[in-house]
Design an enzyme around this catalytic site. Sequence first.
Site, mmCIF file in Angstrom:
data_model
loop_
_atom_site.group_PDB
_atom_site.id
_atom_site.type_symbol
_atom_site.label_atom_id
_atom_site.label_comp_id
_atom_site.label_asym_id
_atom_site.label_seq_id
_atom_site.Cartn_x
_atom_site.Cartn_y
_atom_site.Cartn_z
ATOM 1 N N HIS A 261 1.289 0.697 -13.379
ATOM 2 C CA HIS A 261 2.059 -0.506 -13.703
ATOM 3 C C HIS A 261 3.554 -0.173 -13.721
ATOM 4 C CE1 HIS A 261 2.794 -4.499 -15.247
ATOM 5 N NE2 HIS A 261 3.720 -3.930 -15.994
ATOM 6 N N ASN B 250 -5.017 2.286 -13.400
ATOM 7 C CA ASN B 250 -4.029 1.384 -12.804
ATOM 8 C C ASN B 250 -2.633 1.991 -12.936
ATOM 9 O OD1 ASN B 250 -2.985 -1.081 -11.692
ATOM 10 N ND2 ASN B 250 -2.386 -1.720 -13.754
ATOM 11 N N GLY C 84 0.779 -1.240 0.000
ATOM 12 C CA GLY C 84 0.000 0.000 0.000
ATOM 13 C C GLY C 84 0.806 1.283 0.000
ATOM 14 N N SER C 85 2.033 1.262 -0.557
ATOM 15 C CA SER C 85 2.782 2.524 -0.574
ATOM 16 C C SER C 85 2.178 3.503 -1.583
ATOM 17 C CB SER C 85 4.274 2.282 -0.865
ATOM 18 O OG SER C 85 4.483 1.886 -2.195
ATOM 19 N N ASN C 86 1.586 3.000 -2.662
ATOM 20 C CA ASN C 86 0.905 3.913 -3.592
ATOM 21 C C ASN C 86 -0.358 4.483 -2.972
ATOM 22 O OD1 ASN C 86 2.139 4.295 -6.403
ATOM 23 N ND2 ASN C 86 2.474 2.113 -5.984
ATOM 24 N N MET D 280 -3.580 -7.149 -7.493
ATOM 25 C CA MET D 280 -2.975 -8.222 -8.282
ATOM 26 C C MET D 280 -3.987 -9.203 -8.864
ATOM 27 S SD MET D 280 -0.027 -7.249 -8.458
ATOM 28 C CE MET D 280 1.356 -6.433 -7.701
ATOM 29 N N ARG D 281 -5.182 -8.736 -9.152
ATOM 30 C CA ARG D 281 -6.197 -9.603 -9.774
ATOM 31 C C ARG D 281 -6.599 -9.024 -11.121
ATOM 32 N NH1 ARG D 281 -8.593 -13.888 -6.513
ATOM 33 N NH2 ARG D 281 -7.174 -13.832 -4.756
#
Length: 205
Positions: free
Chosen positions: A110, A108, A17-19, A86-87
């Site tokens: 990436h 998202n 959860g750093s983002n 990650m899904r």
Amino acid sequence: MGVSSPPRIAILASGRGSNFEAIARAVGNRTLQAEIALVGSDRADALVLDKAKALGIPTLVEKDQAKLKSVLMDLNIQYLVLAGYMRILKEDFLQGFADTRGFHRIVNIHPSLLPDFPGLDSYRQAYEAKVPQTGVTVHFVDGGVDTGPICAQKSFSIADCQSLDEVERRGLAIEHQLYPETLNWILSEKFEILNHKGKLHVQPR
Ligand code: GAR
């Protein structure tokens, strides 16, 4: 004079959860106009949940996409933000966020310069491929794996990196800056969508 309320978002994350923290910090210091209505995870042990709770943000653990979609629809959010989720989201789920402009209101981040190194462990993929530079991409989510319309990219040199850790450290620092900054113009709808031969391009304005 009325003050309009900031755009509501929900964040999905699977791990550290750093983002999420970078986004929450930007919301806190008002460089990003947004209200985080929910932090959801597919994993009950995800650190991001503790971080969200500490900030008083409601959390949810839900693996089932139909149930998750129904909760999110009730929250009336403008954009869904994926931050290390990650899904793969299924077509039915995506349809809940379909925008008339031809994309899904799901964003998202990436850890590569897409279309290079999609999928998992992208910093590792780039490091092991010994490319001189890699980067970070923010994009709208479509039905493919890391294939949706690109909103923003930032590259950085890894030619002098001595370890994968170093690549990840550099990359994350860029992610934490690029994501809030890009979300800022996405959430305020300050962008144009151009259709070039059936491929969508997103441009801030
Ligand atoms: C980040 O590097 C993000 O770009 C990546 O997972 C990490 C999550 O870190 N996402 C993907 O690989 C998506 N396919 P965080 O939980 O500390 O934000």
